[in-house]
Design a protein around this motif. Structure first.
Motif, PDB file in Angstrom:
ATOM      1  N   UNK A  17      81.284 -24.718  76.843  1.00  0.00           N
ATOM      2  CA  UNK A  17      80.278 -24.867  75.591  1.00  0.00           C
ATOM      3  C   UNK A  17      79.723 -23.482  75.421  1.00  0.00           C
ATOM      4  N   UNK A  18      79.153 -22.641  76.559  1.00  0.00           N
ATOM      5  CA  UNK A  18      78.225 -21.597  76.471  1.00  0.00           C
ATOM      6  C   UNK A  18      79.209 -20.448  75.914  1.00  0.00           C
ATOM      7  N   UNK A  19      80.255 -20.332  76.311  1.00  0.00           N
ATOM      8  CA  UNK A  19      81.176 -19.398  75.831  1.00  0.00           C
ATOM      9  C   UNK A  19      81.942 -19.521  74.421  1.00  0.00           C
ATOM     10  N   UNK A  20      81.785 -20.726  73.900  1.00  0.00           N
ATOM     11  CA  UNK A  20      82.198 -21.192  72.783  1.00  0.00           C
ATOM     12  C   UNK A  20      83.686 -21.684  72.751  1.00  0.00           C
ATOM     13  N   UNK A  21      84.287 -22.060  73.924  1.00  0.00           N
ATOM     14  CA  UNK A  21      85.549 -22.374  74.188  1.00  0.00           C
ATOM     15  C   UNK A  21      85.785 -23.945  73.735  1.00  0.00           C
ATOM     16  N   UNK A  25      79.861 -28.959  84.909  1.00  0.00           N
ATOM     17  CA  UNK A  25      79.765 -27.504  85.116  1.00  0.00           C
ATOM     18  C   UNK A  25      80.306 -26.646  84.171  1.00  0.00           C
ATOM     19  N   UNK A  26      81.640 -27.014  84.493  1.00  0.00           N
ATOM     20  CA  UNK A  26      82.825 -26.186  83.788  1.00  0.00           C
ATOM     21  C   UNK A  26      82.722 -26.419  82.338  1.00  0.00           C
TER      22      UNK A  26
END
Length: 178
Positions: free
Chosen positions: A167-171, A161-162
């Motif tokens: 990935x959603x935040x582009x980190x 989940x983390x």
């Protein structure tokens, strides 16, 4: 000597094999593994296109108080050796862990096999052998292991989940779970 006890189960992750494999490497620490004190990669090599890794994991010892008299002071922590082979061509990852100390009490050898089966689905097969010379200790270890598997899988789902969130935040980079 008692006969070994075996634990076998399968878990399906609705994630790609790549994500599940990465999550395995990032699973410590997580809220369900507070007993893990450290992990260190001690060997890594590529052989025949496969990544071979050996790491040592140190965990808090979870021996019942009634058995602590059997445990020398140097074994107050549990030392675990983890060997893994990642085969990206066949989307397979095999990880074997075994306790290095307190084998005179019990030996636990766990093998996890992650296999990508669909674009976003990975199956994990868990095969564990538990051996002890004393049947009551072997039964206790087996029962505790069965209960701990639930938290192990919850920890893996937490890290997945983390990883999704990153990935959603582009980190990119390492993922630290507190």
């Amino acid at each position: 000597m008692t006969s070994p006890k075996y634990f076998i189960n399968w878990t399906t992750f609705k994630k790609s094999w790549e994500d599940v494999t990465v999550a395995h490497w990032l699973k410590y620490p997580n809220p369900f593994s507070k007993h893990v004190l450290s992990e260190d990669v001690v060997e890594r090599r590529i052989e025949d296109g496969k990544l071979h890794t050996v790491r040592f994991i140190v965990k808090k010892q979870r021996i019942p108080a009634s058995l602590m008299w059997m445990v020398p002071a140097k074994h107050k922590a549990c030392y675990v050796k983890e060997t893994s082979v990642i085969d990206p061509v066949n989307q397979e990852c095999t990880i074997t862990t075994e306790n290095l100390n307190c084998r005179f009490i019990s030996l636990v050898i766990e093998t996890l096999k992650y296999k990508g089966v669909k674009m976003c689905e990975t199956v994990m097969e868990r095969r564990t052998r538990i051996v002890s010379k004393i049947e009551s200790i072997q039964n206790y270890t087996y029962e505790r292991y069965q209960k701990n598997v639930v938290n192990t899988d919850k920890g893996m789902m937490c890290v997945l989940g983390l990883l999704d969130e990153c990935q959603r935040q582009g980190l990119t980079g390492s993922l630290a779970v507190q």
